[in-house]
Design a protein around this motif. Structure first.
Motif, PDB file in Angstrom:
ATOM      1  N   LEU A 261      27.218  75.075  97.814  1.00 12.86           N
ATOM      2  CA  LEU A 261      28.387  74.917  97.226  1.00 12.86           C
ATOM      3  C   LEU A 261      29.351  73.901  97.735  1.00 12.86           C
ATOM      4  CD1 LEU A 261      29.055  78.504  96.118  1.00 12.86           C
ATOM      5  CD2 LEU A 261      27.967  76.821  94.642  1.00 12.86           C
ATOM      6  N   LEU A 262      29.355  73.808  98.921  1.00 12.55           N
ATOM      7  CA  LEU A 262      30.442  73.219  99.744  1.00 12.55           C
ATOM      8  C   LEU A 262      29.846  71.709  99.531  1.00 12.55           C
ATOM      9  CD1 LEU A 262      32.788  72.826 101.431  1.00 12.55           C
ATOM     10  CD2 LEU A 262      31.357  73.050 103.522  1.00 12.55           C
ATOM     11  N   LEU A 263      28.533  71.569  99.815  1.00 15.65           N
ATOM     12  CA  LEU A 263      27.983  70.092  99.768  1.00 15.65           C
ATOM     13  C   LEU A 263      27.984  69.373  98.240  1.00 15.65           C
ATOM     14  CD1 LEU A 263      26.298  68.079 100.904  1.00 15.65           C
ATOM     15  CD2 LEU A 263      24.090  69.206 100.230  1.00 15.65           C
ATOM     16  N   ALA A 264      27.802  70.587  97.325  1.00 20.51           N
ATOM     17  CA  ALA A 264      28.100  69.870  95.712  1.00 20.51           C
ATOM     18  C   ALA A 264      29.587  69.335  95.607  1.00 20.51           C
ATOM     19  CB  ALA A 264      27.610  70.987  94.897  1.00 20.51           C
ATOM     20  N   VAL A 265      30.454  69.915  96.076  1.00 15.74           N
ATOM     21  CA  VAL A 265      31.858  69.602  96.077  1.00 15.74           C
ATOM     22  C   VAL A 265      32.161  68.196  96.857  1.00 15.74           C
ATOM     23  CG1 VAL A 265      34.373  70.141  96.309  1.00 15.74           C
ATOM     24  CG2 VAL A 265      32.758  72.056  95.577  1.00 15.74           C
ATOM     25  N   SER A 266      31.622  68.386  97.887  1.00 10.15           N
ATOM     26  CA  SER A 266      31.984  67.223  98.930  1.00 10.15           C
ATOM     27  C   SER A 266      31.302  66.028  98.918  1.00 10.15           C
ATOM     28  CB  SER A 266      31.858  67.721 100.297  1.00 10.15           C
ATOM     29  OG  SER A 266      30.797  68.010 100.727  1.00 10.15           O
ATOM     30  N   ALA A 267      29.900  65.992  98.423  1.00 11.59           N
ATOM     31  CA  ALA A 267      28.895  64.906  98.387  1.00 11.59           C
ATOM     32  C   ALA A 267      29.557  63.809  97.715  1.00 11.59           C
ATOM     33  CB  ALA A 267      27.642  65.566  97.605  1.00 11.59           C
ATOM     34  N   PRO A 268      30.230  63.793  96.525  1.00 10.81           N
ATOM     35  CA  PRO A 268      30.763  62.857  95.774  1.00 10.81           C
ATOM     36  C   PRO A 268      31.662  61.928  96.186  1.00 10.81           C
ATOM     37  CG  PRO A 268      30.532  64.750  94.318  1.00 10.81           C
ATOM     38  CD  PRO A 268      30.436  65.200  95.634  1.00 10.81           C
ATOM     39  N   PHE A 269      32.488  62.681  97.321  1.00 14.39           N
ATOM     40  CA  PHE A 269      33.522  61.908  98.012  1.00 14.39           C
ATOM     41  C   PHE A 269      33.041  61.058  99.164  1.00 14.39           C
ATOM     42  CE2 PHE A 269      35.608  65.675  96.046  1.00 14.39           C
ATOM     43  CZ  PHE A 269      36.812  64.906  95.537  1.00 14.39           C
ATOM     44  N   TYR A 270      31.839  61.700  99.576  1.00 14.95           N
ATOM     45  CA  TYR A 270      31.223  60.693 100.901  1.00 14.95           C
ATOM     46  C   TYR A 270      30.571  59.455 100.086  1.00 14.95           C
ATOM     47  CZ  TYR A 270      31.296  64.614 104.518  1.00 14.95           C
ATOM     48  OH  TYR A 270      31.378  65.346 105.649  1.00 14.95           O
ATOM     49  N   ARG A 271      30.024  59.771  99.103  1.00 17.68           N
ATOM     50  CA  ARG A 271      29.374  58.630  98.400  1.00 17.68           C
ATOM     51  C   ARG A 271      30.446  57.553  98.041  1.00 17.68           C
ATOM     52  NH1 ARG A 271      26.168  62.921  95.853  1.00 17.68           N
ATOM     53  NH2 ARG A 271      24.203  62.952  96.792  1.00 17.68           N
ATOM     54  N   LEU A 272      31.519  58.093  97.520  1.00 23.44           N
ATOM     55  CA  LEU A 272      32.743  57.123  97.150  1.00 23.44           C
ATOM     56  C   LEU A 272      32.993  56.283  98.290  1.00 23.44           C
ATOM     57  CD1 LEU A 272      34.978  59.070  94.751  1.00 23.44           C
ATOM     58  CD2 LEU A 272      33.724  57.164  94.225  1.00 23.44           C
ATOM     59  N   ARG A 273      32.877  56.841  99.399  1.00 19.70           N
ATOM     60  CA  ARG A 273      33.402  56.180 100.732  1.00 19.70           C
ATOM     61  C   ARG A 273      32.178  55.285 101.214  1.00 19.70           C
ATOM     62  NH1 ARG A 273      36.089  60.753 104.253  1.00 19.70           N
ATOM     63  NH2 ARG A 273      36.476  58.743 105.590  1.00 19.70           N
ATOM     64  N   GLY A 274      31.166  55.525 100.745  1.00 17.84           N
ATOM     65  CA  GLY A 274      30.020  54.641 100.923  1.00 17.84           C
ATOM     66  C   GLY A 274      29.113  55.368 102.024  1.00 17.84           C
ATOM     67  N   ARG A 275      29.388  56.675 102.332  1.00 14.74           N
ATOM     68  CA  ARG A 275      28.937  57.257 103.568  1.00 14.74           C
ATOM     69  C   ARG A 275      27.696  58.353 102.911  1.00 14.74           C
ATOM     70  NH1 ARG A 275      33.508  60.207 106.847  1.00 14.74           N
ATOM     71  NH2 ARG A 275      31.518  60.759 107.952  1.00 14.74           N
ATOM     72  N   ARG A 276      27.035  58.481 103.992  1.00 12.10           N
ATOM     73  CA  ARG A 276      25.616  59.657 103.594  1.00 12.10           C
ATOM     74  C   ARG A 276      26.360  61.204 103.443  1.00 12.10           C
ATOM     75  NH1 ARG A 276      19.948  60.046 106.575  1.00 12.10           N
ATOM     76  NH2 ARG A 276      18.905  61.858 105.356  1.00 12.10           N
ATOM     77  N   PRO A 277      26.112  61.918 102.681  1.00  8.17           N
ATOM     78  CA  PRO A 277      26.273  63.471 102.685  1.00  8.17           C
ATOM     79  C   PRO A 277      25.927  64.060 103.994  1.00  8.17           C
ATOM     80  CG  PRO A 277      25.838  63.010 100.282  1.00  8.17           C
ATOM     81  CD  PRO A 277      25.722  61.643 101.309  1.00  8.17           C
TER      82      PRO A 277
END
Length: 323
Positions: A261-277
């Motif tokens: 659940l935490l990954l599902a919420v945070s993954a888009p923010f990592y990708r927006l910053r060009g980083r791997r979840p």
């Protein structure tokens, strides 16, 4: 002996090739056009360009082999499903079927405990005869299906042995799997432990290589071996690593569901910053079960003696801390 190796540029495959070359064997390795082959060539290995999906491309290198060692696989959980299927299932079928048709002397399949889908929910260790658990992800399902393809050719007469390594760690590093987790622990960069109570078998890379060589030297045709190493919880491993480096032990403890659940919420923010979840849902599904295995057969029949987790971690942490 002349030995044909798939996956020779991989984590296990390259260390195995170093050992086999040092023992004086002639190595012939399958490499993709984009593979870095300098390390293999430095060992004196002959490299043959090809692809697991193209059986004809395997023929030149495999012809005349005394052993075929099939260690290639698609490991990335983020790889497209068709690529995982092509490498792990169709690729295994291609290598085994060609080995049979060419009359290769012996065939060694380097599988994985992923073949079993995990170990029993009660924490008891699984053996080579254990029935598979429900597969947690595509990698586990395709490793099982690929091994089944190899075993069908064994029924036709291919002289097969199989090894099932558990969670492999140790220098040199690799991009995925245990070593990056251990490095983050050693550096104090891991904020939480997921499924800290899960029982997992940990095996040092050099011990996997030694086990494979012992199978080649000693095993009867058709005999399979878990190369599992010592069982420890993720909590126990984390405490051992941090005690060696003085890094803080992660404070948070998350269940696999909470982590997903935490990954599902945070993954888009990592990708927006060009980083791997920081993780992958496919990997987190592994943590819903134990991966606890009994390697008594290899210890008894091969006189295989893997090192303890503490001994292996000491060497690994020293290496990873310097990166």
């Amino acid at each position: 002996m002349r030995i044909y190796v798939t996956g020779g540029t991989g984590y296990i495959g390259l260390e195995l090739c170093r050992r086999l070359a040092g023992d004086g064997h002639e190595l012939r390795c399958l490499v993709r056009p984009t593979s870095r082959r300098e390390a293999l060539e430095a060992l004196g290995a002959s490299c043959f360009e090809g692809d697991l999906a193209d059986r004809y491309s395997l023929r030149e290198g495999m012809s005349g082999a005394d052993w075929v060692i099939h260690a290639a696989a698609e490991l990335s959980p983020s790889a497209p499903a068709e690529r995982i299927e092509s490498a792990n299932v169709a690729g295994s079928e291609n290598v085994a079927s060609l080995a049979y048709k060419l009359g290769v002397g012996r065939f060694l399949s380097v599988s994985s405990v992923a073949f079993f889908g995990g170990s029993p929910d009660d924490g008891s260790p699984a053996t080579e005869e254990a029935p598979p658990q429900p597969f947690p992800n595509r990698y586990s399902a395709t490793k099982h299906a690929g091994q089944q393809a190899v075993l069908r050719w064994a029924e036709e007469g291919l002289r097969v042995n199989t090894v099932y390594p558990s969670l492999v760690y140790g220098p040199p590093g690799k991009k995925d799997g245990a070593n990056p987790l251990l490095r983050r622990l050693a550096k104090g960069w891991l904020p939480a432990l997921v499924a800290a109570d899960r029982l997992t078998s940990w095996v040092f890379i050099d011990d996997v290589v030694d086990g494979i060589v012992r199978v080649m030297e000693r095993a009867e045709v058709g005999r399979d071996y878990l190369l599992a190493g010592e069982v420890a919880t993720i909590e126990e491993v984390a405490r051992t690593v941090t005690s060696m480096t003085g890094a803080p032990l992660p404070r948070l403890r998350l269940s696999p569901l909470q982590a997903r659940l935490l990954l599902a919420v945070s993954a888009p923010f990592y990708r927006l910053r060009g980083r791997r979840p920081p993780s992958d849902p496919e990997l987190l599904r592994n943590l819903e079960r134990h991966w606890c295995f009994d390697d008594s057969r290899a210890r008894r029949e091969l006189d295989w003696r893997p090192r303890s987790v503490e001994e292996g971690l000491a060497r690994t942490v020293e290496y990873l801390s310097a990166l």
